[in-house]
Design a protein around this motif. Structure first.
Motif, PDB file in Angstrom:
ATOM      1  N   ILE A 654       0.862  -1.185   0.000  1.00  0.00           N
ATOM      2  CA  ILE A 654       0.000   0.000   0.000  1.00  0.00           C
ATOM      3  C   ILE A 654       0.893   1.227   0.000  1.00  0.00           C
ATOM      4  CG2 ILE A 654      -1.856   1.202   1.194  1.00  0.00           C
ATOM      5  CD1 ILE A 654      -2.551  -1.472   2.534  1.00  0.00           C
ATOM      6  N   VAL A 655       0.674   2.134  -0.980  1.00  0.00           N
ATOM      7  CA  VAL A 655       1.545   3.306  -1.150  1.00  0.00           C
ATOM      8  C   VAL A 655       0.696   4.567  -1.096  1.00  0.00           C
ATOM      9  CG1 VAL A 655       3.215   4.460  -2.625  1.00  0.00           C
ATOM     10  CG2 VAL A 655       3.130   1.966  -2.571  1.00  0.00           C
ATOM     11  N   SER A 656       1.168   5.505  -0.296  1.00  0.00           N
ATOM     12  CA  SER A 656       0.544   6.835  -0.238  1.00  0.00           C
ATOM     13  C   SER A 656       1.322   7.775  -1.149  1.00  0.00           C
ATOM     14  CB  SER A 656       0.549   7.358   1.198  1.00  0.00           C
ATOM     15  OG  SER A 656       0.061   8.688   1.244  1.00  0.00           O
ATOM     16  N   TRP A 657       0.653   8.354  -2.164  1.00  0.00           N
ATOM     17  CA  TRP A 657       1.312   9.184  -3.176  1.00  0.00           C
ATOM     18  C   TRP A 657       1.015  10.660  -2.976  1.00  0.00           C
ATOM     19  CZ3 TRP A 657       4.758   7.129  -6.464  1.00  0.00           C
ATOM     20  CH2 TRP A 657       4.714   5.748  -6.701  1.00  0.00           C
ATOM     21  N   TYR A 658       2.048  11.478  -3.184  1.00  0.00           N
ATOM     22  CA  TYR A 658       1.889  12.928  -3.298  1.00  0.00           C
ATOM     23  C   TYR A 658       2.236  13.284  -4.748  1.00  0.00           C
ATOM     24  CZ  TYR A 658       1.584  13.466   1.774  1.00  0.00           C
ATOM     25  OH  TYR A 658       1.195  13.402   3.072  1.00  0.00           O
ATOM     26  N   ASN A 659       1.229  13.665  -5.542  1.00  0.00           N
ATOM     27  CA  ASN A 659       1.435  14.011  -6.952  1.00  0.00           C
ATOM     28  C   ASN A 659       1.531  15.528  -7.070  1.00  0.00           C
ATOM     29  OD1 ASN A 659       1.134  11.254  -7.701  1.00  0.00           O
ATOM     30  ND2 ASN A 659      -1.084  11.493  -7.555  1.00  0.00           N
ATOM     31  N   SER A 660       2.747  16.027  -7.272  1.00  0.00           N
ATOM     32  CA  SER A 660       2.986  17.472  -7.292  1.00  0.00           C
ATOM     33  C   SER A 660       3.291  17.938  -8.713  1.00  0.00           C
ATOM     34  CB  SER A 660       4.160  17.829  -6.380  1.00  0.00           C
ATOM     35  OG  SER A 660       4.427  19.212  -6.418  1.00  0.00           O
ATOM     36  N   PRO A 661       2.642  19.025  -9.201  1.00  0.00           N
ATOM     37  CA  PRO A 661       2.911  19.512 -10.564  1.00  0.00           C
ATOM     38  C   PRO A 661       4.275  20.178 -10.668  1.00  0.00           C
ATOM     39  CG  PRO A 661       1.412  21.013  -9.440  1.00  0.00           C
ATOM     40  CD  PRO A 661       1.602  19.836  -8.528  1.00  0.00           C
ATOM     41  N   ILE A 662       4.926  20.003 -11.819  1.00  0.00           N
ATOM     42  CA  ILE A 662       6.184  20.692 -12.140  1.00  0.00           C
ATOM     43  C   ILE A 662       5.850  21.794 -13.132  1.00  0.00           C
ATOM     44  CG2 ILE A 662       8.513  20.448 -13.073  1.00  0.00           C
ATOM     45  CD1 ILE A 662       8.337  17.452 -12.406  1.00  0.00           C
ATOM     46  N   LYS A 663       6.225  23.042 -12.821  1.00  0.00           N
ATOM     47  CA  LYS A 663       5.845  24.176 -13.641  1.00  0.00           C
ATOM     48  C   LYS A 663       7.084  24.917 -14.148  1.00  0.00           C
ATOM     49  CE  LYS A 663       1.519  24.898 -11.080  1.00  0.00           C
ATOM     50  NZ  LYS A 663       0.681  25.877 -10.343  1.00  0.00           N
ATOM     51  N   ASP A 664       6.934  25.581 -15.315  1.00  0.00           N
ATOM     52  CA  ASP A 664       8.024  26.404 -15.831  1.00  0.00           C
ATOM     53  C   ASP A 664       7.876  27.821 -15.292  1.00  0.00           C
ATOM     54  OD1 ASP A 664       5.935  27.541 -17.237  1.00  0.00           O
ATOM     55  OD2 ASP A 664       6.500  26.688 -19.184  1.00  0.00           O
ATOM     56  N   GLU A 665       8.697  28.745 -15.825  1.00  0.00           N
ATOM     57  CA  GLU A 665       8.683  30.116 -15.327  1.00  0.00           C
ATOM     58  C   GLU A 665       7.348  30.805 -15.560  1.00  0.00           C
ATOM     59  OE1 GLU A 665      11.923  32.063 -17.199  1.00  0.00           O
ATOM     60  OE2 GLU A 665      13.476  31.001 -16.068  1.00  0.00           O
ATOM     61  N   ASP A 666       6.611  30.385 -16.580  1.00  0.00           N
ATOM     62  CA  ASP A 666       5.316  31.010 -16.890  1.00  0.00           C
ATOM     63  C   ASP A 666       4.169  30.355 -16.139  1.00  0.00           C
ATOM     64  OD1 ASP A 666       6.605  32.672 -18.702  1.00  0.00           O
ATOM     65  OD2 ASP A 666       6.418  31.202 -20.328  1.00  0.00           O
ATOM     66  N   GLY A 667       4.458  29.370 -15.305  1.00  0.00           N
ATOM     67  CA  GLY A 667       3.407  28.701 -14.563  1.00  0.00           C
ATOM     68  C   GLY A 667       2.734  27.572 -15.312  1.00  0.00           C
ATOM     69  N   THR A 668       3.244  27.234 -16.491  1.00  0.00           N
ATOM     70  CA  THR A 668       2.672  26.136 -17.273  1.00  0.00           C
ATOM     71  C   THR A 668       3.167  24.798 -16.732  1.00  0.00           C
ATOM     72  OG1 THR A 668       2.623  27.545 -19.246  1.00  0.00           O
ATOM     73  CG2 THR A 668       2.410  25.178 -19.584  1.00  0.00           C
ATOM     74  N   VAL A 669       2.233  23.863 -16.555  1.00  0.00           N
ATOM     75  CA  VAL A 669       2.590  22.539 -16.044  1.00  0.00           C
ATOM     76  C   VAL A 669       3.342  21.778 -17.131  1.00  0.00           C
ATOM     77  CG1 VAL A 669       1.721  20.345 -15.175  1.00  0.00           C
ATOM     78  CG2 VAL A 669       0.614  22.480 -14.491  1.00  0.00           C
ATOM     79  N   THR A 670       4.572  21.391 -16.823  1.00  0.00           N
ATOM     80  CA  THR A 670       5.410  20.649 -17.769  1.00  0.00           C
ATOM     81  C   THR A 670       5.590  19.192 -17.374  1.00  0.00           C
ATOM     82  OG1 THR A 670       7.423  21.323 -16.610  1.00  0.00           O
ATOM     83  CG2 THR A 670       6.660  22.738 -18.399  1.00  0.00           C
ATOM     84  N   GLY A 671       5.113  18.828 -16.188  1.00  0.00           N
ATOM     85  CA  GLY A 671       5.258  17.445 -15.764  1.00  0.00           C
ATOM     86  C   GLY A 671       4.731  17.246 -14.360  1.00  0.00           C
ATOM     87  N   ILE A 672       4.933  16.057 -13.840  1.00  0.00           N
ATOM     88  CA  ILE A 672       4.482  15.700 -12.487  1.00  0.00           C
ATOM     89  C   ILE A 672       5.598  14.898 -11.823  1.00  0.00           C
ATOM     90  CG2 ILE A 672       2.773  14.432 -11.115  1.00  0.00           C
ATOM     91  CD1 ILE A 672       0.810  14.737 -13.388  1.00  0.00           C
TER      92      ILE A 672
END
Length: 847
Positions: A654-672
């Motif tokens: 059983i795994v508890s995940w924290y999925n956090s967005p990765i953003k560029d300088e403009d605030g655009t999500v580029t990954g997780i």
């Protein structure tokens, strides 16, 4: 390629004239246009800044496409073709394109280049051919005006001839005439016309009144008007008014147009007779002799009838010294001689103009690359009576094509390298092939040492740490410090010159910085033992090579830095006691750490994609997991998720995940970045705790002993049903109430009893009498303190803290609760009372 090719025309001496730039198209083997250098005046609606992937046939026509489609030629060798380019809103015209094959990145490419000199040859050759067949004034002028429109970017061409009153009267116009204002006479007093007449040279009109009048007459909003004089021995007999727009500048320069006007004037003078021998008429001969192009006229038997002064000066061959083409071997090599003979023979046979390029030699053995255009000369009835061979020196163009090819090789070889030593070695080798200087040196700045060191010099690469350049002295040190080029054309009086050559004093030197994005990586330095003037094109070529090298070095250092940072981050991720996976914005798996790789039995450095990811996520849970990840990408917010993973060794975890967005300088999500913690043991312990609590609660709830929990302040925190029955109160009124108030009938000070328990940490027992449901009962009340265990004794991992902190924790947790137990001893009390009463009676009886 575009940077170099777009400036090739400056080698002809027109560095400041934008209309002499060479334009072209860079294509792939399949005929797809990679970049277009065609200006808006030529590109079928494709502007100079439009780089669309369009088919070559759409840009230049089928003749150009035939070159790369042909199985016989293909990309095997350079060649030439003539195409007709239509321009939106303008008449089209024919141009000559030179095709050069090249290899870039292991793939075949090619460049079609349009050269203004080719347009000049086509225009001048067309005039000679037309004027040799037309015999009346009207036909000569009509043919001449049509050629200006056909071979250049002019929309209209009008001829005006001078009358006795010095007025210039309209004679003819080529092009669709928008209104009758074109036919108005032109005044010799107009400033532009007067300047043209005085100078006897073609010029661009600058008078606003003249431009506005012509713009209205021709219907052109921003006209460019060029006046071409028709010169004769007595002055100017007329002029040709050429009209185009500012966005469609002509390909020919003023000198070319002046010579064309001279030819037309000669033809008008001899309009009543056909010139059998082109050299017979001194005016035409003077025009051709003033040209820097080579002119050779041969008759139908290939006998030489005329050569102009430029050809004589270069080869030393006159008409008398080369009576037939057989004598051409004096200034042509065997292959070129064979091709030239065949070229002239084909023109005489077919009556069609042909072109070819091959070297032309001087008596000293030097040679230049000359492009020959052979045109048929026709007599009465259109019979071919000879040919005129017009040659233009294209050595600079050929050399530039070779340089472009080498620059392409330079880009292809070094742009993908990450080893600086290898980049320096390959770049220096190719740069020496491109340049022809006495000494070449490549230096790089060493930030760690604060020095500029020589990495290549004297034809050899210096491996490892090379010898440094003295700081603060000399040209190289100056350029490395300032990041600006330095040119020394004469060493005498130059403040930065340092004598250092063993072969002799350096007379001229140029150093250009290897610079990219404000960072100076080093210097390219070139030296000459003779005085030399460095031209603008020459310096730009050196700067271009330095820029290419700077980009390669910048990329190499960036890749090295990124690999180093990636290694550090990878180690940090591997050191984390968590599962870590990184996705891009499309949810493609980009990286995993060692813990997650070990869970699924994968290789950390191997391929890891959705196939591997789905193997560790249960099938029924996969859709929910992907939807949660998509939500993070779309909303750019943190998401928590718990799911089961398939462990190859342990089974399910059983795994508890924290999925956090990765953003560029403009605030655009580029990954997780998803960080998971194995909570299997915690969940199991929590379940056991729940079971234990349920068991304990069940026992407490069902025993007959009243049980309550109080704190240090005597407040009741918990009570079971048996306890509530003793105090005859509901749970709501007991919980949170003072312990004293629960037994108001008790004569003891229960609060004091609690204080004694907490202070001494010893149990206290007493008996109390209480009335429960109207019945008097005796109860035993025991107050028992209990302590919570120390913090470090219940943790599953070492807890390192200051001793005083642990002591405080012990103080706060130890003895802070007391257990109150109340159980009924009424029967025992009665029995004891009866026993006591019986003993007393027995004692009285005995006594």
């Amino acid at each position: 390629v575009g940077h170099i090719a777009a400036r090739r025309g400056t080698d002809t001496g027109h560095q400041d004239d934008a209309t002499h730039c060479t334009w072209g198209v860079f294509v792939t083997r399949e005929g797809t246009v990679v970049e277009s250098f065609l200006p808006s005046a030529l590109a079928r609606g494709q502007g100079t800044e439009t780089y669309e992937r369009i088919r070559l046939v759409d840009a230049l026509g089928k003749e150009a496409y035939r070159i790369i489609e042909s199985e016989s030629e293909g990309f095997s060798r350079p060649c030439t073709c003539t195409v007709h380019i239509d321009r939106a809103g303008h008449n089209g015209h024919s141009v000559t394109l030179h095709f050069t094959p090249m290899e870039l990145g292991g793939q075949e490419h090619g460049v079609f280049v349009l050269d203004p000199s080719a347009t000049y040859l086509a225009l001048l050759g067309g005039l000679i051919e037309a004027l040799s067949t037309e015999q009346d004034r009207k036909s000569i002028i009509a043919a001449s005006l049509a050629l200006f429109i056909r071979h250049d970017s002019f929309s209209y061409a009008s001829c005006f001839l001078r009358e006795k009153d010095q007025r210039f009267v309209h004679f003819s116009t080529a092009g669709k005439i928008p209104n009758d204002d074109i036919a108005r006479d032109r005044s010799s007093g107009d400033p532009d016309i007067a300047a043209m007449v005085a100078g006897k040279r073609a010029r661009i009109a600058t008078n606003n009144t003249y431009l506005e009048d012509c713009g209205r007459a021709y219907g052109v909003s921003a006209p460019m008007i060029i006046l071409v004089p028709l010169t004769e021995e007595g002055g100017v007999r007329g002029f040709i008014e050429l009209v185009t727009s500012e966005d469609a500048p002509p390909l020919c320069d003023m000198e070319v147009l002046t010579r064309c006007g001279g030819l037309i004037s000669c033809a008008l003078l001899k309009a009543d007779s056909y010139f059998e021998d082109l050299g017979r008429y001194s005016l035409i001969s003077n025009v051709l002799d003033s040209s820097h192009h080579y002119f050779i006229v041969v008759d139908s038997e290939q006998a030489t009838q005329y050569v102009n002064s430029a050809f004589v000066r270069y080869t030393g061959q006159t008409s008398a010294s080369m009576p037939t083409l057989a004598q051409w071997h004096k200034f042509l090599d065997d292959e070129s001689y064979r091709r030239m003979k065949q070229l002239v023979a084909n023109v005489l046979l077919l009556g069609e103009p042909l072109s070819a390029t091959f070297p032309l030699y001087t008596p000293r053995g030097d040679h230049s690359h000359v492009q020959w255009r052979v045109l048929p000369l026709r007599g009465e009835g259109g019979v071919v009576r000879g040919a005129v061979c017009i040659g233009g020196d294209v050595t600079a163009e050929v050399d530039n094509e070779e340089r472009i090819s080498l620059l392409c090789s330079l880009v292809a070889e070094i742009i993908g390298l990450t080893d600086e030593e290898r980049i320096v070695e390959r770049a220096a080798t190719i740069i020496e092939q491109i340049t022809e200087y006495d000494t070449f040196m490549l230096t790089l700045n060493d930030p760690s040492r604060g020095e500029t060191v020589v990495k290549y010099g004297g034809g050899e690469a210096e491996s490892g740490y090379a010898y440094p350049i003295e700081k603060g002295r000399g040209i190289i040190s100056h350029v490395a410090a300032t990041g600006k080029r330095y040119i020394m054309e004469r060493r005498q009086g130059d403040p930065l010159y340092i004598q250092g050559s063993a072969e002799g004093p350096v007379e001229s030197e140029v150093a250009v910085p290897i610079r990219s994005r404000g960072v100076v990586y080093g210097v390219l330095n070139f030296e000459l033992l003779e005085q030399h003037v460095f031209g603008g094109v020459e310096v730009r070529l050196l700067e271009t090579m330095a820029d290419i090298l700077a980009i390669a070095l910048s990329n190499a250092r960036l890749v090295t830095s990124l690999e180093h940072e990636r290694h550090i981050i990878s180690n940090l991720l591997d050191a984390a006691n968590n599962y870590i996976v990184i996705f891009d914005a499309d949810l493609n798996v980009r990286s995993i750490n060692s813990q997650l790789a070990a869970l699924g039995g994968f290789s950390k450095d191997g391929a890891f994609g959705w196939d591997e990811f789905t193997s560790i996520v249960p099938k029924g849970d996969f859709h929910r997991v992907t939807q949660r990840l998509k939500w993070v990408v779309e909303n750019g917010k943190l998401d928590r998720n718990i799911n089961v993973l398939n462990d190859e060794q342990k089974g399910s975890v059983i795994v508890s995940w924290y999925n956090s967005p990765i953003k560029d300088e403009d605030g655009t999500v580029t990954g997780i970045i998803s960080i998971g913690q194995d909570i299997t043991q915690r969940i199991k312990l929590e379940m056991r705790l729940v079971e234990s609590n349920l068991f304990t609660s069940s026992v407490i709830e069902n025993v007959n002993v009243g049980i309550a929990v109080v704190n240090r302040e005597g407040t009741v925190l918990q009570a079971n049903p048996a306890y509530l029955s003793w105090v005859e109160r509901s749970q709501d009124t007991v919980i949170g109430a003072s312990f004293d108030t629960t037994f108001p009938q008790c004569a003891l000070d229960l609060h004091a009893q609690c204080e004694d328990v907490f202070s001494s940490r010893k149990r206290v027992s007493t008996e109390i009498t209480a009335r429960v449901n109207g019945t008097k009962k005796v109860a035993s009340l025991t107050i028992l303190p209990f302590e919570l265990p120390p913090v470090d004794s219940v943790l599953s991992f070492p807890f390192h803290a200051d001793e005083s902190i642990l002591d405080d924790l012990h103080e706060d947790t130890a003895g802070t609760r007391a257990l109150v137990m109340v159980y009924d001893i009424t029967a025992r009390a009665k029995a004891e009372h009866a026993t006591t009463h019986a003993r007393e009676r027995l004692e009285r009886i005995i006594s």
